[in-house]
Enzyme design. Structure first.
Site, PDB file in Angstrom:
ATOM      1  N   THR A 193      -7.630  -4.460  -0.842  1.00  9.84           N
ATOM      2  CA  THR A 193      -8.183  -4.967  -2.110  1.00  9.84           C
ATOM      3  C   THR A 193      -8.755  -6.357  -1.937  1.00  9.84           C
ATOM      4  OG1 THR A 193      -6.541  -3.773  -3.378  1.00  9.84           O
ATOM      5  CG2 THR A 193      -7.457  -5.737  -4.423  1.00  9.84           C
ATOM      6  N   ARG A 221      -3.461   7.646 -10.984  1.00  3.54           N
ATOM      7  CA  ARG A 221      -2.668   6.435 -10.734  1.00  3.54           C
ATOM      8  C   ARG A 221      -3.561   5.190 -10.863  1.00  3.54           C
ATOM      9  NH1 ARG A 221      -2.942   1.893  -6.980  1.00  3.54           N
ATOM     10  NH2 ARG A 221      -0.839   1.177  -6.571  1.00  3.54           N
ATOM     11  N   GLY A 223      -3.347   0.984 -10.264  1.00  2.00           N
ATOM     12  CA  GLY A 223      -2.524  -0.079  -9.670  1.00  2.00           C
ATOM     13  C   GLY A 223      -2.640  -1.375 -10.447  1.00  2.00           C
ATOM     14  N   ASP A 224      -2.329  -2.441  -9.766  1.00  2.00           N
ATOM     15  CA  ASP A 224      -2.286  -3.768 -10.405  1.00  2.00           C
ATOM     16  C   ASP A 224      -3.656  -4.427 -10.530  1.00  2.00           C
ATOM     17  OD1 ASP A 224      -2.355  -3.881  -7.519  1.00  2.00           O
ATOM     18  OD2 ASP A 224      -2.245  -6.049  -7.744  1.00  2.00           O
ATOM     19  N   THR A 244      -2.927  -8.628  -3.657  1.00  2.00           N
ATOM     20  CA  THR A 244      -3.275  -7.432  -2.894  1.00  2.00           C
ATOM     21  C   THR A 244      -1.969  -6.797  -2.430  1.00  2.00           C
ATOM     22  OG1 THR A 244      -4.475  -6.594  -0.957  1.00  2.00           O
ATOM     23  CG2 THR A 244      -3.494  -8.766  -0.739  1.00  2.00           C
ATOM     24  N   GLY A 247       0.551  -2.151  -5.547  1.00  2.00           N
ATOM     25  CA  GLY A 247       0.316  -2.536  -6.933  1.00  2.00           C
ATOM     26  C   GLY A 247       1.515  -2.365  -7.845  1.00  2.00           C
TER      27      GLY A 247
END
Ligand code: ASP
Length: 335
Positions: A193, A221, A223-224, A244, A247
């Protein structure tokens, strides 16, 4: 530099150590790899561009935009777009690793110095997710669009729909499918990321974070990376942070917001990144199985970065110098 501060590492001490300075940061050079602990007391000259991992082309683009007098927001968007367009980077944008069903889905967000935020999650077929996120911020009454809605909005705004699954990522997925093991991959190709923070010469901060998410994630899904406060947070009064790595762990600890709030209480960016990593490892005994890395900067122009494991790095463009530097890390054991 007023003071040189090295974080001493018992397991590494005794190995031939030399010291050097990279753009005002302190460097401890071991045989492998050199670890950089940003100096905590040295206010830096502006502007500053920092990015997760080795993204010198992206930081160079952001720097070039700043030199042209563009805002930190334009710079950060254009900077991360370099990685989104790079098909060889299999963790961001076009060519990203797909989910377990073979579909590439992207998460991205952007924040400006006014505290405005825009994001897209689980979006398919559009390479420049960060630019769609910016349009969500600038041209809608909302902050976050998901899935088909995000894609539809992007197309309405003139983005080109394309297949983001490249032959290389398809092959990797087909190989993965043979075992279908669902586990995090630490430092995936040492490049993951991209989170980028830019402070322009006026001291105004913007940030962006963009990703294809965890490789072979479950369909749907998220992630963060595109979630405000987790993958990215900017508070122009205090500073900014981005993340990174796995997440789920960043989301559970609201990592980037935590770092900015710790800086608000007086912690340096470096100490704040370390504390955010400590929160994760204290709560999750399985930390040896996954990586998380943070980078941060504060209003004084100090920077910090830290990760759970070796292998994380930060790219710093400042004082006409564009360098990728290895981050210090928590897990110093060999297992
Ligand atoms: N943080 C990203 C996510 O969990 C992926 C990564 O950086 O490895 O979606």
């Amino acid at each position: 530099m007023k003071r040189r501060k090295f974080i001493q590492n018992a397991s590494l001490s005794g190995i031939g150590i030399a010291t050097a300075t990279i753009a005002g940061a302190c460097v401890k050079e071991e045989k492998e790899p050199a670890v950089v602990v940003p100096n905590e007391e040295n206010a830096r000259s502006l502007p500053i561009v920092i990015g997760t991992w080795n993204v010198t082309r992206a930081t160079a683009k952001a720097w070039e935009m700043l030199q042209q007098g563009k805002s930190s927001l334009d710079a950060v968007e254009q900077g991360v777009m370099i990685e989104e367009a790079d098909e060889k980077n299999q963790t961001v944008g076009k060519g990203g690793f797909p989910d377990r069903d073979g579909i590439v889905t992207l998460d991205a967000c952007i924040m400006n110095n006014q505290g405005d935020y825009g994001a897209v999650v689980a979006m398919e077929n559009i390479t420049h997710a960060v630019s769609v996120a910016r349009k969500v911020m600038d041209e809608t009454p909302h902050v976050l669009l998901a899935g088909n809605g995000a894609r539809q909005f992007a197309i309405e705004k003139g983005f080109k729909a394309e297949d983001l699954l490249t032959e290389a990522s398809k092959k990797a997925w087909e190989k993965w499918k043979k075992k279908s093991e669902y586990k995090p991959i630490i430092n995936i190709e040492n490049h993951d990321t991209i989170g980028m923070l830019v402070m322009d010469k006026n001291g105004d901060i913007s940030g962006a974070c963009t990703t294809s998410g965890a490789a072979y994630k479950m369909r749907g899904r998220v992630g963060d990376s595109a979630i405000i406060g987790s993958g990215l947070f900017v508070d122009n009064e205090i500073g900014a942070a981005t993340a990174t790595g796995l997440g789920e762990e960043v989301l559970k600890t609201v990592g980037s917001f935590l770092i900015v709030e710790l800086m608000r209480q007086g912690m340096s960016p470096q100490k704040a990144c370390e504390e955010a990593i400590h929160r994760i490892v204290k709560k999750n005994k399985k930390y040896k199985d996954f990586q998380v890395g943070y980078i941060a900067l504060n209003k004084k122009g100090e920077i910090g970065f830290y990760s759970i494991h070796k292998g994380f790095s930060c790219t710093v463009y400042q004082n006409e110098e564009n360098k990728n530097v290895n981050s210090d890390f928590y897990n110093k054991t060999k297992d």
